[in-house]
Write a protein that holds these residues in place. Sequence first.
Motif, short mmCIF file in Angstrom:
data_model
loop_
_atom_site.label_atom_id
_atom_site.label_comp_id
_atom_site.label_asym_id
_atom_site.label_seq_id
_atom_site.Cartn_x
_atom_site.Cartn_y
_atom_site.Cartn_z
N PHE A 102 2.36 -4.24 -26.01
CA PHE A 102 3.27 -4.93 -26.92
C PHE A 102 3.70 -6.28 -26.36
N VAL A 103 4.20 -6.27 -25.13
CA VAL A 103 4.69 -7.51 -24.51
C VAL A 103 3.53 -8.48 -24.30
N GLY A 104 2.40 -7.96 -23.81
CA GLY A 104 1.25 -8.82 -23.56
C GLY A 104 0.68 -9.41 -24.85
N GLY A 105 0.61 -8.59 -25.91
CA GLY A 105 0.11 -9.08 -27.18
C GLY A 105 0.98 -10.20 -27.74
N GLU A 106 2.30 -10.01 -27.65
CA GLU A 106 3.22 -11.05 -28.12
C GLU A 106 3.07 -12.33 -27.31
N ALA A 107 2.99 -12.19 -25.99
CA ALA A 107 2.86 -13.36 -25.11
C ALA A 107 1.54 -14.09 -25.37
N LEU A 108 0.47 -13.33 -25.57
CA LEU A 108 -0.84 -13.94 -25.82
C LEU A 108 -0.83 -14.77 -27.09
N SER A 142 -0.94 -18.86 -27.07
CA SER A 142 -2.09 -19.46 -27.74
C SER A 142 -1.65 -20.40 -28.87
N VAL A 143 -0.64 -19.97 -29.63
CA VAL A 143 -0.13 -20.81 -30.71
C VAL A 143 0.47 -22.10 -30.16
N SER A 144 1.20 -22.00 -29.04
CA SER A 144 1.79 -23.18 -28.42
C SER A 144 0.71 -24.16 -27.98
N ILE A 145 -0.36 -23.66 -27.38
CA ILE A 145 -1.47 -24.51 -26.97
C ILE A 145 -2.11 -25.18 -28.18
N ALA A 146 -2.33 -24.40 -29.23
CA ALA A 146 -2.97 -24.92 -30.44
C ALA A 146 -2.14 -26.05 -31.05
N ARG A 147 -0.83 -25.89 -31.06
CA ARG A 147 0.03 -26.93 -31.63
C ARG A 147 0.00 -28.20 -30.80
N LYS A 148 -0.06 -28.06 -29.48
CA LYS A 148 -0.15 -29.24 -28.62
C LYS A 148 -1.49 -29.96 -28.82
N LEU A 149 -2.50 -29.23 -29.23
CA LEU A 149 -3.82 -29.82 -29.50
C LEU A 149 -3.95 -30.28 -30.94
N ASN A 150 -2.82 -30.25 -31.68
CA ASN A 150 -2.76 -30.71 -33.07
C ASN A 150 -3.67 -29.91 -34.01
N ILE A 151 -3.82 -28.63 -33.72
CA ILE A 151 -4.56 -27.75 -34.63
C ILE A 151 -3.62 -27.37 -35.77
N SER A 152 -4.13 -27.38 -36.98
CA SER A 152 -3.28 -27.17 -38.16
C SER A 152 -2.72 -25.75 -38.20
N GLU A 153 -1.57 -25.62 -38.88
CA GLU A 153 -0.95 -24.31 -39.04
C GLU A 153 -1.85 -23.36 -39.83
N GLY A 202 -5.07 -12.64 -33.61
CA GLY A 202 -4.56 -12.52 -32.25
C GLY A 202 -3.78 -11.25 -32.02
N THR A 203 -3.11 -10.76 -33.08
CA THR A 203 -2.36 -9.51 -32.94
C THR A 203 -3.27 -8.31 -32.79
N SER A 204 -4.58 -8.50 -33.01
CA SER A 204 -5.53 -7.39 -32.88
C SER A 204 -6.19 -7.35 -31.49
N LEU A 242 -0.33 -22.13 -21.69
CA LEU A 242 -1.51 -21.55 -21.04
C LEU A 242 -1.12 -20.44 -20.08
N VAL A 243 -0.06 -20.67 -19.30
CA VAL A 243 0.41 -19.64 -18.36
C VAL A 243 0.84 -18.38 -19.11
N ILE A 244 1.60 -18.56 -20.18
CA ILE A 244 2.08 -17.42 -20.97
C ILE A 244 0.90 -16.65 -21.58
N ALA A 245 -0.09 -17.38 -22.10
CA ALA A 245 -1.25 -16.73 -22.70
C ALA A 245 -2.04 -15.93 -21.67
N VAL A 246 -2.24 -16.51 -20.49
CA VAL A 246 -2.98 -15.81 -19.43
C VAL A 246 -2.23 -14.57 -18.98
N ILE A 247 -0.92 -14.69 -18.78
CA ILE A 247 -0.12 -13.52 -18.40
C ILE A 247 -0.20 -12.45 -19.47
N GLY A 248 -0.13 -12.88 -20.74
CA GLY A 248 -0.23 -11.93 -21.84
C GLY A 248 -1.56 -11.20 -21.85
N LEU A 249 -2.65 -11.93 -21.61
CA LEU A 249 -3.98 -11.32 -21.59
C LEU A 249 -4.10 -10.31 -20.46
#
Length: 339
Positions: free
Chosen positions: A14-20, A24-35, A46-48, A173-180
Amino acid sequence: MTYLMVLGGLVLLFVGGEALVRGSVSIARKLNISELVIGLTLVGFGTSVPELVTSLRAIGQGAVGIAVGNVVGSNIANILLVLGLAAVIRPILTNPRALSRDGAVMLGVTALLCALIWFDLFTRLAGFGLIGLLLAYLAYSLVADQKRDTQAGAMHAAEGEIVQAQYGLFLGLVIAVIGLVAVIIGARLLVDGGVSIARDFGISETIIGLTIVAVGTSLPELATTAVAAYRGKSDVALGNIIGSNIFNVLGILGVTALVQPFSVRGNTGAAEMADGATTSLISSLDIGVLLLSTVLLMLFAITRKRIARWEGAVLLLAYALYFGLLFGLVPVPGILTNA
């Protein structure tokens, strides 16, 4: 100790899935990927990730019943438990036009899953086919939804916007890696603990996969859907469930079969297969409940353009009945016994 392994696995998933997802969403937004892209891919699928890692771990351990039961059970739990609970929290308003395409895909994918189970076709070629269908679905959806004024496009964009994640590139990136890492460790604990429980109490590994493992890996969907329903984002709650169920079949089983083809019949590494090679790990009961829950979801969503609280209660009651049937608390009708 075994129960602590299972509990720890559930918490880490649960915690890892949420963090991942959030990382990932935070990284995507910094890279200007659309919502829109974020909602259709990172959030919807991602929740899967807990289901994916858990199924791969189970198939690597020879626990085919847990691997397949995890996907079937997660899709059932997503509809009857997660969506039912969300509707009880707040009635879910629906837009049939926005749901028509993805809902039709979910119905078709569910029917495909039942056919694969019935004919036992989880080969490497089938894995390629499932992944190909997933990529085709993603490509078509992204092209069709580029205009934000389309109903489906607005729904997927809202799925991305519901995730509050503005951590920056490095922290994301750190949060995503920890989540994974947490998801991987959690999957190992959950699968190993589930197998031990099945062996200690003589319970089918498949039942463990359909229940404990499936509910555990569906916790990220539960959190996302409950938050969306509480905030009044009804279409997001429903869209998340539909997207997750599509990915569970095409992505998770596709990758699993591609990595290691398996069979749901005969002695394929599951200790519970003691009554002959013609016995299927997934029974007619499981297939029937999966089909019925999917049809009920679309029926409730399309008629009256809402899923009312009483309909959510019906879904929850159906899930409780399914649990009772699995564990022998309710007599199984002869028509639903193992084929």
